[in-house]
Write a protein that holds these residues in place. Structure first.
Motif, mmCIF file in Angstrom:
data_model
loop_
_atom_site.group_PDB
_atom_site.id
_atom_site.type_symbol
_atom_site.label_atom_id
_atom_site.label_comp_id
_atom_site.label_asym_id
_atom_site.label_seq_id
_atom_site.Cartn_x
_atom_site.Cartn_y
_atom_site.Cartn_z
ATOM 1 N N GLN A 53 27.277 -16.055 -1.589
ATOM 2 C CA GLN A 53 26.099 -16.848 -1.252
ATOM 3 C C GLN A 53 25.845 -17.960 -2.279
ATOM 4 N N LEU A 54 25.795 -19.165 -1.759
ATOM 5 C CA LEU A 54 25.527 -20.335 -2.587
ATOM 6 C C LEU A 54 24.059 -20.379 -2.995
ATOM 7 N N PRO A 55 23.746 -20.909 -4.179
ATOM 8 C CA PRO A 55 22.344 -21.092 -4.552
ATOM 9 C C PRO A 55 21.658 -22.073 -3.596
ATOM 10 N N TYR A 56 20.377 -21.853 -3.337
ATOM 11 C CA TYR A 56 19.629 -22.764 -2.475
ATOM 12 C C TYR A 56 19.227 -24.035 -3.221
ATOM 13 N N ASN A 57 19.131 -23.945 -4.533
ATOM 14 C CA ASN A 57 18.753 -25.101 -5.350
ATOM 15 C C ASN A 57 20.007 -25.912 -5.670
ATOM 16 N N PRO A 58 20.111 -27.167 -5.210
ATOM 17 C CA PRO A 58 21.306 -27.974 -5.485
ATOM 18 C C PRO A 58 21.588 -28.139 -6.970
ATOM 19 N N ALA A 59 20.522 -28.218 -7.791
ATOM 20 C CA ALA A 59 20.717 -28.368 -9.235
ATOM 21 C C ALA A 59 21.362 -27.116 -9.822
ATOM 22 N N ALA A 60 20.994 -25.939 -9.315
ATOM 23 C CA ALA A 60 21.598 -24.690 -9.796
ATOM 24 C C ALA A 60 23.069 -24.631 -9.413
ATOM 25 N N ALA A 91 27.951 -22.846 7.801
ATOM 26 C CA ALA A 91 26.751 -23.675 7.894
ATOM 27 C C ALA A 91 26.114 -23.902 6.526
ATOM 28 N N ARG A 92 26.116 -22.867 5.679
ATOM 29 C CA ARG A 92 25.574 -23.018 4.332
ATOM 30 C C ARG A 92 26.449 -23.954 3.496
ATOM 31 N N ILE A 93 27.758 -23.839 3.651
ATOM 32 C CA ILE A 93 28.671 -24.714 2.915
ATOM 33 C C ILE A 93 28.493 -26.160 3.358
ATOM 34 N N ASP A 94 28.371 -26.366 4.673
ATOM 35 C CA ASP A 94 28.211 -27.725 5.200
ATOM 36 C C ASP A 94 26.899 -28.360 4.748
ATOM 37 N N ALA A 95 25.878 -27.519 4.500
ATOM 38 C CA ALA A 95 24.561 -28.034 4.109
ATOM 39 C C ALA A 95 24.493 -28.437 2.648
ATOM 40 N N CYS A 96 25.513 -28.092 1.874
ATOM 41 C CA CYS A 96 25.508 -28.435 0.450
ATOM 42 C C CYS A 96 25.640 -29.939 0.259
ATOM 43 N N ASN A 152 39.809 -25.295 -10.252
ATOM 44 C CA ASN A 152 39.770 -23.828 -10.180
ATOM 45 C C ASN A 152 38.625 -23.299 -9.321
ATOM 46 N N VAL A 153 37.888 -24.200 -8.650
ATOM 47 C CA VAL A 153 36.732 -23.784 -7.850
ATOM 48 C C VAL A 153 36.903 -24.274 -6.413
ATOM 49 N N ARG A 154 36.626 -23.392 -5.449
ATOM 50 C CA ARG A 154 36.641 -23.827 -4.055
ATOM 51 C C ARG A 154 35.653 -23.014 -3.234
ATOM 52 N N PHE A 155 35.257 -23.585 -2.096
ATOM 53 C CA PHE A 155 34.382 -22.908 -1.146
ATOM 54 C C PHE A 155 35.234 -22.204 -0.098
ATOM 55 N N VAL A 156 34.812 -20.994 0.276
ATOM 56 C CA VAL A 156 35.504 -20.229 1.306
ATOM 57 C C VAL A 156 34.460 -19.763 2.321
ATOM 58 N N ALA A 157 34.668 -20.103 3.591
ATOM 59 C CA ALA A 157 33.719 -19.703 4.629
ATOM 60 C C ALA A 157 33.963 -18.255 5.034
#
Length: 402
Positions: free
Chosen positions: A8-15, A37-42, A50-55
């Motif tokens: 789960q991604l943080p809801y705060n973009p700064a975080a 949908a959460r990834i697309d909303a970022c 070394n970092v990636r998003f995985v749905a």
């Protein structure tokens, strides 16, 4: 190469930006796992190698366990309140190091937490639980005044001091109107007066590492919306907190996690308000980094994957503060110019509304569409920052002028 999953991604973009920036330095891969949908909303974000998003298709535990196997994760954690229990369930299913489901429930469920502490002789707060339709009956047995809040939510959602029965209909209506708190389990607790604090730190296989204490400013009763935080790595309460936490953590079964613990002092005794096995939100990790230079997310990940213990340099630490501009529902009529910042060191800020915007609080009675982070030379400078904050205003249109 080791792989750390973060559910789960943080809801705060700064975080999220801070988290990605810190974990770019991790010796290993980082996989942020969330719904598409959460990834697309970022907000568009440049990710390090070394970092990636995985749905993930869903938050169903069977799905997450299978995905963790396929990704060959070495561990799975969450820094979001709603992700703590699912991450623990996956760890438990796959034999990963960390809290199991029952341990996470001891902090996520506020009534369960209170019962554990009271049974261990570590809390004197009265508490009961009920569903929303049972609230009137529960109050008749429990008595007023009392603080009512959802059992498993955070961020001051649905928190209110009920002074008498006249407060109840509006409170229930507010709960039902909020998608987060609708039909939720409630907790009633006796109200503890006094200043509110939180302590930030890491619990690393039983060893307690304290970053510092955060003093909180709120709207006070009845809603207690947080309007600011002041972080101090050399706060005088640190000396009392370490021995108190040495008793509190075992009572809840906690052994390895970040922690953000809200408390009050009652006759030189630490009385817990809430315990979270994650870092504090509301820019507290930013205050910590500005103050100490420590990168808390990275330090926890480095210990979890490689056993590296963090080091703190308190002598050079500064006091840092964040202030918010709370606004209830309405149409924005005006946003004042930024006050002169000659007397303060403004580190960062954001103002996310302009005249004509409609403010619709989603998680509580207020929205907080602006924030300001400052470094304070000393504790007396806090008053200067508070006065500076009062000079910034967001005014709403009256019904006549709307």
């Amino acid at each position: 190469m080791t792989k750390l999953g973060i559910l789960q991604l943080p809801y705060n973009p700064a975080a999220l930006r801070q988290l990605v920036k810190q974990l770019a330095k991790l010796s290993g891969q980082v996989l942020f796992i969330d719904l598409q949908a959460r990834i697309d909303a970022c907000t568009p974000l440049s990710l390090p190698d070394n970092v990636r998003f995985v749905a993930c298709p869903s938050y169903e535990i069977e799905v997450l366990v299978q995905q963790a196997r396929e990704l060959q994760l070495d561990n799975l954690v969450s820094f979001a309140e709603l992700g703590l229990v699912p991450a623990a369930q996956v760890r438990e299913a796959l034999g990963m190091h960390g809290h199991d489901e029952l341990t996470e429930l001891n902090t996520v469920d506020k009534h369960r937490m209170r019962v554990c502490l009271r049974d261990a002789g570590l809390s004197q707060v009265r508490s009961t639980t009920c569903q929303a339709p049972e609230l009137v009956r529960a109050i008749e047995e429990f008595g007023l005044p009392a603080v009512a809040k959802p059992a498993k939510l955070t961020g001051s959602i649905g928190v209110q001091l009920l002074a008498d029965m006249n407060d109840v209909p509006d409170y229930l209506q507010r709960l039902q109107a909020n998608p987060y708190s609708k039909d939720c389990q409630l907790v009633l607790e006796s109200f503890i007066p006094g200043a509110e604090y939180s302590v930030e730190g890491l619990l690393l296989d039983g060893a307690i590492h304290l970053y510092g204490v955060t003093e909180k400013q709120t709207t006070e009763a009845p809603y207690f919306v947080e309007t600011g935080h002041r972080f101090d790595a050399n706060h005088p309460l640190l000396a009392l907190l370490h021995p108190a936490l040495q008793a509190i953590f075992p009572a809840l079964g906690m052994s390895i996690c970040p922690f953000h613990i809200e408390f009050k002092m009652v006759e030189q005794r630490v009385e817990i308000i809430e315990i979270h096995s994650r870092f504090g939100g509301d820019f507290i990790t930013q205050l910590l980094e500005y103050s100490l230079g420590n990168e808390a997310f990275l330090e926890f990940a480095e210990y979890l994957l490689h056993g590296h213990v963090p080091h703190l340099e308190r002598q050079a630490a500064t006091i840092t503060a964040v202030g918010f501009a709370p606004v209830p529902a309405g149409v924005v009529r005006s946003v004042s110019a930024l006050p002169r910042a000659d007397a303060i060191e403004l580190l960062e800020h954001s103002i996310d509304v302009r005249p004509g915007d409609v403010v619709t609080p989603k998680t509580g009675f207020y929205n907080r569409p602006a924030y300001f982070i400052s470094r304070l030379r000393d504790r007396q400078a806090a008053q200067v920052f508070e006065q500076w904050m009062k000079a910034f205003t967001i005014e709403l249109a009256t019904k006549e002028s709307a």
